[in-house]
Design an enzyme around this catalytic site. Sequence first.
Site, short mmCIF file in Angstrom:
data_model
loop_
_atom_site.label_atom_id
_atom_site.label_comp_id
_atom_site.label_asym_id
_atom_site.label_seq_id
_atom_site.Cartn_x
_atom_site.Cartn_y
_atom_site.Cartn_z
N CYS A 54 2.72 13.58 2.44
CA CYS A 54 4.07 13.01 2.65
C CYS A 54 5.12 13.59 1.72
CB CYS A 54 4.03 11.49 2.51
SG CYS A 54 2.79 10.74 3.54
N HIS A 86 10.87 8.69 1.20
CA HIS A 86 9.80 8.81 2.20
C HIS A 86 9.69 7.44 2.89
CE1 HIS A 86 6.15 9.25 4.27
NE2 HIS A 86 5.41 8.57 3.42
N ASN A 141 6.17 6.06 9.88
CA ASN A 141 5.91 6.98 8.77
C ASN A 141 5.56 8.34 9.37
OD1 ASN A 141 4.75 8.49 6.74
ND2 ASN A 141 3.57 6.80 5.86
O1 UT7 Z 1 2.81 7.72 3.49
C1 UT7 Z 1 2.12 7.23 2.39
C2 UT7 Z 1 0.88 6.63 2.82
N1 UT7 Z 1 0.84 5.29 3.34
C3 UT7 Z 1 1.50 4.21 2.84
O2 UT7 Z 1 2.43 4.29 2.11
C4 UT7 Z 1 1.00 2.85 3.24
C5 UT7 Z 1 1.08 1.88 2.12
N2 UT7 Z 1 0.49 0.59 2.42
C6 UT7 Z 1 1.05 -0.31 3.26
O3 UT7 Z 1 2.10 -0.05 3.81
C7 UT7 Z 1 0.37 -1.64 3.45
O4 UT7 Z 1 -0.68 -1.76 2.53
C8 UT7 Z 1 -0.17 -1.85 4.89
C9 UT7 Z 1 0.99 -2.02 5.85
C10 UT7 Z 1 -1.02 -0.66 5.33
C11 UT7 Z 1 -1.02 -3.12 4.95
O5 UT7 Z 1 -0.26 -4.23 4.54
P1 UT7 Z 1 -0.90 -5.34 3.60
O6 UT7 Z 1 0.11 -6.39 3.40
O7 UT7 Z 1 -1.44 -4.63 2.39
O8 UT7 Z 1 -2.06 -5.93 4.51
P2 UT7 Z 1 -3.61 -6.00 4.20
O9 UT7 Z 1 -4.24 -4.65 4.26
O10 UT7 Z 1 -3.83 -6.83 2.98
O11 UT7 Z 1 -4.13 -6.84 5.43
C12 UT7 Z 1 -3.81 -8.24 5.58
C13 UT7 Z 1 -4.45 -8.73 6.84
C14 UT7 Z 1 -5.92 -8.40 6.95
O12 UT7 Z 1 -6.57 -9.48 7.60
P3 UT7 Z 1 -7.38 -10.58 6.73
O13 UT7 Z 1 -8.44 -9.80 6.03
O14 UT7 Z 1 -6.38 -11.18 5.78
O15 UT7 Z 1 -7.87 -11.53 7.77
C15 UT7 Z 1 -5.97 -7.22 7.88
O16 UT7 Z 1 -7.17 -7.10 8.59
O17 UT7 Z 1 -3.84 -8.12 7.98
C16 UT7 Z 1 -4.83 -7.53 8.82
N3 UT7 Z 1 -4.26 -6.37 9.46
C17 UT7 Z 1 -3.58 -6.45 10.61
N4 UT7 Z 1 -3.28 -7.49 11.41
C18 UT7 Z 1 -2.56 -7.23 12.51
C19 UT7 Z 1 -4.28 -5.08 9.04
N5 UT7 Z 1 -3.62 -4.31 9.92
C20 UT7 Z 1 -3.19 -5.14 10.89
C21 UT7 Z 1 -2.43 -4.93 12.06
N6 UT7 Z 1 -2.14 -6.00 12.84
N7 UT7 Z 1 -1.97 -3.72 12.43
#
Ligand code: UT7
Length: 328
Positions: free
Chosen positions: A112, A252, A282
Amino acid sequence: MKSVKIIGTGSYAPSKIVTNSDLSKIVDTNDEWISSRTGIRERRITTGEDTSVLSTKAALEAIKNANIDPLDIDLIVVGTASPDKFIPSTACLVQAEIGAENATCFDISAACTGFIYALNIGTQFIKTGQCKTALVIGAEVLSKIVDWSDRSTCVLFGDGAGAAILQSSHDENGILSIYTGSDGRNAAEFLGCSAVPVRNPFIKSAEKQESLVTMNGKDIFRFGTKIIPKCIEEVFKEQDCTIEDIKYIVPHQANMRIIDSAAKRLEIDSDKFYMNLDRYGNTSAASIPLALNEMARNGLLHRGDKIILVGFGGGLTFGAALIEWMID
Ligand code: UT7
C-alpha cells in the site's frame, strides 16, 4: 541538486461498482457492519482489465494533464502488489502502450506504500540528474488475489490506478520532503500473499499453494494509527512549516477509523484528511494517487497549497511526502 515538481496527475478505476449489499450475497456480511467498521460503501472491481491496463489509462490522463509527449518520459516506476505478470514488469507493459520509448521501466513492491516509494524513486532520479521526466504509478487489481470466501478481507479491497508526472525544475520545488521506512519483522503475519513455492526437478515437489491475501486486521489497524502520525512528523523535519500550513492530508485509504484515530493523535480535525474510501475501498498502492487526482479534477488544489501524502501497508512499509502544489 535539482528541484522536482508534479506537473500532472491521472487515475482510472474499472466501471463495475460492487456495493456492500452485493458482497452480502457472496459472504456472511452486511452493509451496516462494513460501513460502520471501515467507512467503505462500494468499490470498483475489474471485469477483465488487468493492472497494466488500469495503469495505462491513468498514465494517459496524467500525460494529457501534464501536456507532455510520451517520448519526454525517461523513467516509469509502477508500485504494485498485483502485477499482470512476473515478467515483463507492469512498467514495461505501460511503456509499450503509451509509446514512451525513451524510458527506463521497472516495478517496485511496497504494497500500500507503493506510490510513495515510486514517488521517492522518481524524485531521487530527477534530483540527481539521472532523468528529467518521470511517470510514477500506483496500481492494483487486488480482486484477483483476494480470498473471496474470507469476509474479513474481501470486503475491504478494490481495484484502481493513479499516476503522476514528475519533472525537474530550475526555480520551483514542489516535492519538499519525502520520508520512507520499512519493518520486515513478522511482516508476513500482518499482511501477506505468497508467490509460487520453490519447485524444481531436484527436490520433492511442494504442495500446491494458492496466492491469496491473508491479513491480521487488528495488528495492521494498530500499526496504521501509530505510523501515520510518525510519518507526518518526519516530513516536517528541516522544513519551515507545520501541520497548520497543510491544506490537505491525502492518506492511504484503508479504514476511516484508522484516520480518526491518527487525527486524534495529531490533534487535528479528521476533515483535513481527504477521503474517497467510501466509493473505492482500499485500493492499496493506487489509493493515494486515485484520491490525489480526484482532488485535482474537482478543483480542490491550487498553486502554493501544501499537502501531505501518507501511506502504510504490507512489508511492513510506510512513508509520507510533503508537497507544494505547483499546477495552476
Ligand atoms: O492497506 C493496509 C492493510 N489493511 C488494513 O489497513 C486493515 C486494517 N484493519 C481493519 O481495518 C480492521 O481490523 C477490520 C475492518 C479488518 C476488522 O475490523 P475489527 O473491528 O478489527 O473487527 P474484528 O476483526 O475484531 O471482528 C469483529 C467481529 C468478528 O466476529 P466475532 O468474533 O466478534 O463474533 C468477526 O468475525 O466481526 C466479524 N467480522 C465480520 N462480520 C460481518 C469480520 N468481518 C466481517 C464482515 N462482516 N465482513
